[in-house]
Design an enzyme around this catalytic site. Structure first.
Site, PDB file in Angstrom:
ATOM      1  N   ALA A  48      11.600 -21.888 -24.097  1.00  9.04           N
ATOM      2  CA  ALA A  48      11.490 -20.635 -24.855  1.00  9.04           C
ATOM      3  C   ALA A  48      10.117 -20.374 -25.452  1.00  9.04           C
ATOM      4  O   ALA A  48       9.952 -19.398 -26.171  1.00  9.04           O
ATOM      5  CB  ALA A  48      12.521 -20.645 -25.997  1.00  9.04           C
ATOM      6  N   SER A  49       9.118 -21.207 -25.158  1.00  5.12           N
ATOM      7  CA  SER A  49       7.895 -21.123 -25.956  1.00  5.12           C
ATOM      8  C   SER A  49       6.747 -20.349 -25.336  1.00  5.12           C
ATOM      9  O   SER A  49       5.752 -20.073 -26.004  1.00  5.12           O
ATOM     10  CB  SER A  49       7.406 -22.533 -26.310  1.00  5.12           C
ATOM     11  N   ASP A 110      12.826 -32.861 -24.950  1.00  5.94           N
ATOM     12  CA  ASP A 110      12.942 -32.816 -23.495  1.00  5.94           C
ATOM     13  C   ASP A 110      14.289 -32.207 -23.091  1.00  5.94           C
ATOM     14  O   ASP A 110      15.336 -32.842 -23.233  1.00  5.94           O
ATOM     15  CB  ASP A 110      12.812 -34.233 -22.936  1.00  5.94           C
ATOM     16  N   ALA A 139       9.853 -25.015 -16.613  1.00  5.88           N
ATOM     17  CA  ALA A 139       8.855 -25.279 -15.583  1.00  5.88           C
ATOM     18  C   ALA A 139       8.124 -26.543 -16.005  1.00  5.88           C
ATOM     19  O   ALA A 139       7.389 -26.534 -16.987  1.00  5.88           O
ATOM     20  CB  ALA A 139       7.881 -24.114 -15.451  1.00  5.88           C
ATOM     21  N   TYR A 223      10.518 -16.885  -7.640  1.00  2.95           N
ATOM     22  CA  TYR A 223       9.462 -16.048  -7.066  1.00  2.95           C
ATOM     23  C   TYR A 223       9.542 -16.153  -5.549  1.00  2.95           C
ATOM     24  O   TYR A 223       9.910 -17.196  -5.006  1.00  2.95           O
ATOM     25  CB  TYR A 223       8.085 -16.503  -7.565  1.00  2.95           C
ATOM     26  N   TYR A 233       4.373 -21.616  -0.894  1.00  2.00           N
ATOM     27  CA  TYR A 233       5.315 -21.317  -1.968  1.00  2.00           C
ATOM     28  C   TYR A 233       6.730 -21.192  -1.397  1.00  2.00           C
ATOM     29  O   TYR A 233       7.508 -22.143  -1.448  1.00  2.00           O
ATOM     30  CB  TYR A 233       4.912 -20.059  -2.753  1.00  2.00           C
ATOM     31  N   LYS A 242      13.276 -23.850  -5.178  1.00  2.00           N
ATOM     32  CA  LYS A 242      13.795 -22.533  -5.550  1.00  2.00           C
ATOM     33  C   LYS A 242      15.015 -22.157  -4.711  1.00  2.00           C
ATOM     34  O   LYS A 242      15.909 -21.447  -5.186  1.00  2.00           O
ATOM     35  CB  LYS A 242      12.702 -21.479  -5.416  1.00  2.00           C
ATOM     36  N   VAL A 270       0.088 -14.368 -14.474  1.00  3.03           N
ATOM     37  CA  VAL A 270      -0.685 -15.510 -14.952  1.00  3.03           C
ATOM     38  C   VAL A 270       0.173 -16.310 -15.924  1.00  3.03           C
ATOM     39  O   VAL A 270       0.495 -15.839 -17.018  1.00  3.03           O
ATOM     40  CB  VAL A 270      -1.985 -15.052 -15.644  1.00  3.03           C
ATOM     41  N   THR A 271       0.588 -17.488 -15.510  1.00  2.00           N
ATOM     42  CA  THR A 271       1.303 -18.419 -16.371  1.00  2.00           C
ATOM     43  C   THR A 271       0.682 -19.795 -16.161  1.00  2.00           C
ATOM     44  O   THR A 271      -0.096 -20.005 -15.226  1.00  2.00           O
ATOM     45  CB  THR A 271       2.803 -18.491 -16.026  1.00  2.00           C
TER      46      THR A 271
END
Length: 393
Positions: A48-49, A110, A139, A223, A233, A242, A270-271
């Protein structure tokens, strides 16, 4: 202390508390300007951060007026070291939520562990009784399983090696990169970390403890992207994970009566995760330029508000033929991808600044860590030690 950005590879090793607060406030104010959403009222956000997880929590709280319980894995400040951006983001979120009378608590640890699952369940029982939405937005580069085994994920192909363009974002030099082939063990380990096993573990733990509301929903994020990113990917080691995540959504829906699980396919942004993937940052910088020029660009908060307001609580939920929610619909428009492909073919070190939005990429990168926000005095002396209200520190 006066806090300045310090980068190492694709991460920033410092974060700015006031900048992170400004970034969270900007997202909150965006949601508050939009129409309210009739949706979930008691929401658990795992991861959540930052990024999509943080934007999900903001959308739940400030669009649905939901009580939110967040799970993060972040570090407070220590000595001369700043806290992580996620720590500061969470402190700002709780402050803003509680100022409006919204329940907001956070558990730091964790999320893969049994201990954190038990702590979350006890908190739900004592404070919320049940949750009606579970957002799975973890992630991580590695995962320690309940038996103590630690698995690490890799970003590799599953077929032949793949060579294509990439960029050194610091020097703005365009070159070629070759992505190596993953071994069978590396693929299996990546699925263990990034697949749906832990998502299913969470849902089984919540259901077993009786804290899932009747008709609850759960959503995880994925994604797909364009053909040029598919070898490393969609069809790479992370893509295998995924696919497992997508199968898990179907399994959860079938296994738990009345619970509906969805995979939301989101836009490339962008992450901290995407910054680590070769080829993708260059693709994103081109995509940004094209979508901004076409008036279609969205950041994490715009994507998650659209998920909450238009998709997740619609009746029926709009999904594609494979049952997935498609928030990448604007990115994957043919006219967008045709322009991106044309630019990709022309791109070189000499013209990259004209053809791609490198400055926009860097702006988003630094904003993740609280830098480059308007209205923040980055020369001011600030305390790096900022508590999260609901966490004993």
């Amino acid at each position: 202390m006066v806090i300045q950005p310090k980068t190492r590879g694709f991460i920033c090793t410092t974060a700015h508390p006031e900048g992170c607060r400004a970034n969270v406030r900007r997202q909150v104010e965006y949601v508050k300007r939009q129409p309210k959403t009739q949706g979930a009222k008691r929401v658990l956000v795992l991861g959540a951060s930052a990024g999509y997880g943080l934007a999900s929590r903001i959308s739940a709280a400030f669009s649905c007026d939901a009580a939110t319980l967040g799970v993060i894995f972040d570090k407070p400040a220590s000595g001369s070291r700043t806290a992580s951006a996620g720590w500061y983001n969470t402190a700002a979120f709780e402050e803003l939520a509680q100022a409006e009378g919204l329940y907001a608590k956070t558990i730091n640890g964790d999320a893969f562990s049994k201990e954190i699952k038990e702590q979350v369940i006890q908190t739900i029982k004592s404070d919320l009784q049940t949750v009606d939405l579970v957002v799975y937005s973890l992630a991580a580069p590695r995962r320690t399983a309940p038996d103590g085994t630690t698995y690490s994920s890799v970003l590799k192909t599953t077929g032949e090696e793949y060579t294509n363009k990439t960029i050194d974002l610091k020097t703005k030099a365009v070159s070629e990169v070759t992505i190596p082939q993953a071994s069978e063990q590396e693929i299996a380990d990546t699925v263990k970390v990034m697949g749906g096993e832990d998502w299913l573990d969470w849902m089984e733990a919540l259901q077993g403890a009786g804290v899932l509301a009747e008709g609850a929903e759960t959503v995880a994020y994925s994604y797909i992207g364009p053909a040029l990113t598919h070898p490393m990917y969609l069809n790479g080691s992370i893509g295998m994970a995924k696919r497992h995540l997508a199968k898990t959504a179907q399994e959860i829906t079938q296994k738990f009566g009345g619970v509906k699980a969805y995979l939301s396919v989101n836009k490339a942004l962008v992450t901290q995760s995407s910054a680590a993937i070769p080829i993708v940052p260059l693709y994103i910088s081109i995509l940004y330029k094209v979508m901004k020029e076409m008036g279609l660009h969205e950041g994490c908060i715009e994507q998650m508000y659209r998920l909450f307001h238009e998709r997740l609580f619609a009746d029926p939920v709009p999904v594609d033929q494979e049952g997935r929610i498609r928030l990448d619909d604007w990115e994957m428009r043919p006219e967008v991808q045709e322009k991106v492909s044309a630019i990709w073919k022309e791109l070189s070190t000499e013209n990259v600044e004209q053809l791609a939005d490198i400055d926009g990429y860097w702006a988003d990168f630094y904003e993740m860590f609280g830098f480059g926000l308007s209205g923040v005095d980055y020369e001011a002396d600030v305390s790096a030690d900022l508590p999260i209200p609901s966490i004993a520190h």
